[in-house]
Design a protein around this motif. Structure first.
Motif, PDB file in Angstrom:
ATOM      1  N   LEU A  86     -49.468  26.394  57.954  1.00  0.00           N
ATOM      2  CA  LEU A  86     -49.279  25.690  56.680  1.00  0.00           C
ATOM      3  C   LEU A  86     -50.373  24.668  56.398  1.00  0.00           C
ATOM      4  O   LEU A  86     -50.167  23.716  55.639  1.00  0.00           O
ATOM      5  N   LEU A  87     -51.541  24.869  56.992  1.00  0.00           N
ATOM      6  CA  LEU A  87     -52.711  24.085  56.610  1.00  0.00           C
ATOM      7  C   LEU A  87     -53.316  24.634  55.325  1.00  0.00           C
ATOM      8  O   LEU A  87     -54.042  23.934  54.625  1.00  0.00           O
ATOM      9  N   GLU A  88     -53.034  25.896  55.046  1.00  0.00           N
ATOM     10  CA  GLU A  88     -53.347  26.527  53.770  1.00  0.00           C
ATOM     11  C   GLU A  88     -52.043  27.086  53.207  1.00  0.00           C
ATOM     12  O   GLU A  88     -51.135  27.454  53.970  1.00  0.00           O
ATOM     13  N   THR A  89     -51.953  27.166  51.907  1.00  0.00           N
ATOM     14  CA  THR A  89     -50.738  27.675  51.276  1.00  0.00           C
ATOM     15  C   THR A  89     -50.956  29.094  50.777  1.00  0.00           C
ATOM     16  O   THR A  89     -51.828  29.338  49.937  1.00  0.00           O
ATOM     17  N   PRO A 113     -45.031  24.098  50.083  1.00  0.00           N
ATOM     18  CA  PRO A 113     -43.838  23.935  50.927  1.00  0.00           C
ATOM     19  C   PRO A 113     -42.936  22.830  50.367  1.00  0.00           C
ATOM     20  O   PRO A 113     -43.406  21.761  49.969  1.00  0.00           O
ATOM     21  N   LYS A 114     -41.643  23.101  50.347  1.00  0.00           N
ATOM     22  CA  LYS A 114     -40.688  22.197  49.721  1.00  0.00           C
ATOM     23  C   LYS A 114     -40.229  21.083  50.651  1.00  0.00           C
ATOM     24  O   LYS A 114     -39.970  19.952  50.208  1.00  0.00           O
ATOM     25  N   ASP A 115     -40.132  21.391  51.944  1.00  0.00           N
ATOM     26  CA  ASP A 115     -39.481  20.488  52.895  1.00  0.00           C
ATOM     27  C   ASP A 115     -40.516  19.935  53.871  1.00  0.00           C
ATOM     28  O   ASP A 115     -40.967  20.632  54.778  1.00  0.00           O
ATOM     29  N   ALA A 116     -40.882  18.661  53.711  1.00  0.00           N
ATOM     30  CA  ALA A 116     -41.898  18.049  54.579  1.00  0.00           C
ATOM     31  C   ALA A 116     -41.431  17.994  56.023  1.00  0.00           C
ATOM     32  O   ALA A 116     -42.251  18.156  56.947  1.00  0.00           O
TER      33      ALA A 116
END
Length: 287
Positions: A86-89, A113-116
């Motif tokens: 998740l360093l790139e989406t 991403p929705k949830d940190a």
């Protein structure tokens, strides 16, 4: 109590029983069920403006799998690895870590991403080792190794230091614990980065060209550590230009070409029973 930071697969065989770190912050591993894939990617797409880098890629890694990603520069290998962490989406597709899918804030190409908290948990369980080491220059080697277990996982510093020193011994640089990164060779710095990744006791390790910035002598030092980790049953995704390393340590090799999987299989199938003309050309160019 929480899960041990020290792996039941490897480190616990090398440490006294009392040298264990307890994770107070994150609870259990994401992959309690051994039948659940550690990493699962479904129909992943990634673009930069008009450049479509990854085109509908699927990948599954179960516990103990070592998957080597090979291919020419620009084929999407490193981008794929960064999407996993998740360093790139990825603009499209499902990313599932330990059976838990990434949740997104919207269902289109502009999603994030929705949830940190979920992102933090996933990154904690997917330790990444970069080409350029990324050690903190103002911290000693030992401090680099223990910083995340102490600040992220809430481990006791004394316990973290004991395990950190053991990990540095494991990768062959125990005598460098109190030195600073600038005092180490490139190979030593990369081994320190691997020890730092291991200290988080990840479900999987992601290696992005871990030897490409090294000279042949120091490269061999890092390769030996990666081989040892593979032999211990570590789950790994390995982006590499080193075909011998891929052949020796991988359980599966994936050849990416222009953002798609051109060919995949066991090392024997990929290197000795090649079907794709493009893969044959690529392997010829690496000799």
């Amino acid at each position: 109590m929480g899960r041990d930071i020290v792996s039941a697969i490897d480190i616990t065989h090398h440490l006294p029983h009392n040298l264990r770190l307890t994770n107070h912050a994150f609870g259990t591993l994401l992959t309690a069920d051994t039948d659940t894939p550690v990493i699962e990617l479904r129909n992943i797409h990634k673009s930069y403006d008009d450049l479509h880098v990854i085109k509908g890629l699927d990948l599954t890694a179960h516990k103990g799998d070592v998957i080597a990603l090979i291919g020419s520069s620009g084929s999407g290998k490193s981008t794929l690895l960064r999407c996993v962490n998740l360093l790139e989406t990825a603009q499209q597709g499902d990313i599932v870590i330990g059976g838990e899918p990434v949740t997104w804030n919207r269902d289109d190409a502009h999603r994030q991403p929705k949830d940190a908290d979920q992102v933090r948990r996933f990154r904690t369980n997917l330790s990444m080792v970069f080409q350029q080491f990324n050690l903190w220059s103002h911290l000693s080697v030992l401090q680099n190794v223990i910083e995340a277990p102490v600040t992220v996982l809430g481990c006791y510093r004394a316990d973290a230091e004991a395990v950190g020193r053991a990990l540095l011994e494991k990768v062959g640089i125990g005598d460098k614990a109190d030195m600073y990164p600038s005092q180490l060779s490139g190979g030593q710095q990369q081994r320190a980065a691997i020890a730092r990744a291991l200290a988080m006791e990840p479900s999987a390790m992601l290696f992005d060209e871990p030897t490409s910035a090294l000279d042949p002598e120091t490269e061999a030092e890092v390769v030996n550590v990666i081989r040892d980790l593979a032999a211990e049953g570590r789950t790994m995704l390995l982006v590499t230009h080193d075909m011998k390393l891929a052949r020796d340590v991988a359980s599966r090799v994936i050849f990416l070409h222009q953002g798609v999987i051109e060919e995949q299989g066991t090392p024997d199938e990929v290197f000795n029973q090649t079907k794709s003309t493009r893969l044959q050309q690529f392997l010829s160019s690496t000799h």
